[in-house]
Enzyme design. Sequence first.
Site, PDB file in Angstrom:
ATOM      1  N   VAL A  65       0.813  -1.278  -0.038  1.00 47.85           N
ATOM      2  CA  VAL A  65      -0.037   0.174   0.141  1.00 47.85           C
ATOM      3  C   VAL A  65       0.744   1.343  -0.053  1.00 47.85           C
ATOM      4  O   VAL A  65       0.258   2.572  -0.219  1.00 47.85           O
ATOM      5  CB  VAL A  65      -1.081  -0.141   1.164  1.00 47.85           C
ATOM      6  CG1 VAL A  65      -2.056  -1.110   1.019  1.00 47.85           C
ATOM      7  CG2 VAL A  65      -0.369   0.048   2.460  1.00 47.85           C
ATOM      8  N   ASN A  91      -7.810  -1.606   5.613  1.00 46.85           N
ATOM      9  CA  ASN A  91      -7.385  -2.474   6.883  1.00 46.85           C
ATOM     10  C   ASN A  91      -6.090  -2.512   6.943  1.00 46.85           C
ATOM     11  O   ASN A  91      -5.552  -2.904   8.163  1.00 46.85           O
ATOM     12  CB  ASN A  91      -8.153  -3.744   6.630  1.00 46.85           C
ATOM     13  CG  ASN A  91      -7.761  -4.694   7.783  1.00 46.85           C
ATOM     14  OD1 ASN A  91      -8.325  -4.615   8.927  1.00 46.85           O
ATOM     15  ND2 ASN A  91      -6.820  -5.762   7.541  1.00 46.85           N
ATOM     16  N   SER A 143      -7.923   2.763  15.531  1.00 45.72           N
ATOM     17  CA  SER A 143      -7.532   1.959  16.749  1.00 45.72           C
ATOM     18  C   SER A 143      -7.741   2.686  17.921  1.00 45.72           C
ATOM     19  O   SER A 143      -8.246   3.975  17.839  1.00 45.72           O
ATOM     20  CB  SER A 143      -6.130   1.808  16.776  1.00 45.72           C
ATOM     21  OG  SER A 143      -5.662   1.073  18.143  1.00 45.72           O
ATOM     22  N   TYR A 156       2.450   3.877  16.786  1.00 37.65           N
ATOM     23  CA  TYR A 156       1.209   3.476  16.335  1.00 37.65           C
ATOM     24  C   TYR A 156       0.085   4.337  16.865  1.00 37.65           C
ATOM     25  O   TYR A 156      -0.659   4.494  15.776  1.00 37.65           O
ATOM     26  CB  TYR A 156       1.077   2.136  17.039  1.00 37.65           C
ATOM     27  CG  TYR A 156      -0.268   1.170  16.750  1.00 37.65           C
ATOM     28  CD1 TYR A 156      -0.306   0.613  15.565  1.00 37.65           C
ATOM     29  CD2 TYR A 156      -1.340   1.262  17.602  1.00 37.65           C
ATOM     30  CE1 TYR A 156      -1.613   0.155  15.279  1.00 37.65           C
ATOM     31  CE2 TYR A 156      -2.355   0.616  17.331  1.00 37.65           C
ATOM     32  CZ  TYR A 156      -2.503   0.023  15.962  1.00 37.65           C
ATOM     33  OH  TYR A 156      -3.535  -0.676  15.430  1.00 37.65           O
ATOM     34  N   ALA A 157      -0.026   4.798  18.021  1.00 39.85           N
ATOM     35  CA  ALA A 157      -1.172   5.883  18.480  1.00 39.85           C
ATOM     36  C   ALA A 157      -1.069   6.963  17.515  1.00 39.85           C
ATOM     37  O   ALA A 157      -1.955   7.593  17.175  1.00 39.85           O
ATOM     38  CB  ALA A 157      -0.875   5.934  19.830  1.00 39.85           C
ATOM     39  N   SER A 159       0.229   7.245  14.361  1.00 35.34           N
ATOM     40  CA  SER A 159      -0.254   7.018  12.989  1.00 35.34           C
ATOM     41  C   SER A 159      -1.956   6.814  12.927  1.00 35.34           C
ATOM     42  O   SER A 159      -2.544   7.466  12.224  1.00 35.34           O
ATOM     43  CB  SER A 159       0.341   6.055  12.637  1.00 35.34           C
ATOM     44  OG  SER A 159       0.169   4.483  13.155  1.00 35.34           O
ATOM     45  N   LYS A 160      -2.350   6.096  13.977  1.00 31.64           N
ATOM     46  CA  LYS A 160      -3.765   6.009  14.035  1.00 31.64           C
ATOM     47  C   LYS A 160      -4.550   7.104  14.268  1.00 31.64           C
ATOM     48  O   LYS A 160      -5.783   7.361  13.605  1.00 31.64           O
ATOM     49  CB  LYS A 160      -4.170   4.889  15.117  1.00 31.64           C
ATOM     50  CG  LYS A 160      -3.844   3.398  14.748  1.00 31.64           C
ATOM     51  CD  LYS A 160      -4.113   2.975  13.170  1.00 31.64           C
ATOM     52  CE  LYS A 160      -4.022   1.592  12.685  1.00 31.64           C
ATOM     53  NZ  LYS A 160      -4.369   1.344  11.437  1.00 31.64           N
ATOM     54  N   ILE A 189      -9.805  -6.913  20.332  1.00 30.79           N
ATOM     55  CA  ILE A 189      -9.925  -7.954  19.371  1.00 30.79           C
ATOM     56  C   ILE A 189      -8.597  -8.747  19.307  1.00 30.79           C
ATOM     57  O   ILE A 189      -7.541  -8.288  18.814  1.00 30.79           O
ATOM     58  CB  ILE A 189     -10.302  -7.200  18.053  1.00 30.79           C
ATOM     59  CG1 ILE A 189     -11.419  -6.236  18.054  1.00 30.79           C
ATOM     60  CG2 ILE A 189     -10.823  -8.355  16.909  1.00 30.79           C
ATOM     61  CD1 ILE A 189     -12.666  -6.547  18.468  1.00 30.79           C
TER      62      ILE A 189
END
Length: 269
Positions: A65, A91, A143, A156-157, A159-160, A189
């Site tokens: 991607v 996703n 997220s 991660y946080a 980026s989301k 999840i």
Amino acid sequence: MELDLTGQVAIVTGVGKGIGREIVLTLAREGVTTVSLDLDRDDLASLARELDEIGGTHAEYDCDVRDAARIREIVADVDVRFGRIDTLVNNAGVGGDGYVAELGERAWDLCFDVNVKGTFLTCQAVLPVMKRQRRGRIINAASFAAIVPIVGAAAYAGSKSAVTQFTRALAGEVGPWNITANAYAPGMIPTTLNHFTEREEAEQARLLDTLTLRSWGQKSDIANLVCFLASDQARYITGTLIDISGGKLATQVPRLAYERAAAEGLDAL
């Protein structure tokens, strides 16, 4: 309520395992022509075999991607083959664990390149088709970390959170063409990325104690939400982040309600 997705065409990225794979299979069962993008050709081949069992039309493409040219090539081919693109589900994503003081630049860049740039590139590629149709559904994976981050996962946080704000800005731009753009924030999840159910029992209990609905979520919970957002039943929902976390931290100490219920004789979780 009938979702009626029959005949629609949906592109889903990051489908090899976990939530992405479940999204594709669920859409296929709803009569959607699925277009699956992933890096792993073996995963794509096994997914194709599952889709053959369900029936219906599907196509698989190996794709990074982060590769704008490859994404445009795929979108052009899908447009020619199927004549439409109704839904895009971004996703594909990677984790970015690491404390800021020790986090490597490559790890930071990978997290933002896949999670944010990848989402931007795929959205940009499908917009001409959706605008021509005067209809489209763009659904981006954020997220719960975009709502409340965890220590040691700043990349991660971050980026989301960027995906969330990007989605809101995009929704504002594409509204005139009857295109919606939404993001969803999964919480607990279990996946191959977080390994929740493989952790020590005490750690699992500690994590479950943060949930209002004290149980692990299922991949199907996310897939069902995606189907709803792809349908005309969700036509008036756009520019939002949907929390699908079982009420993670909805209150300060969710466990208190379970302790009270147990004291009253309820066989709670």
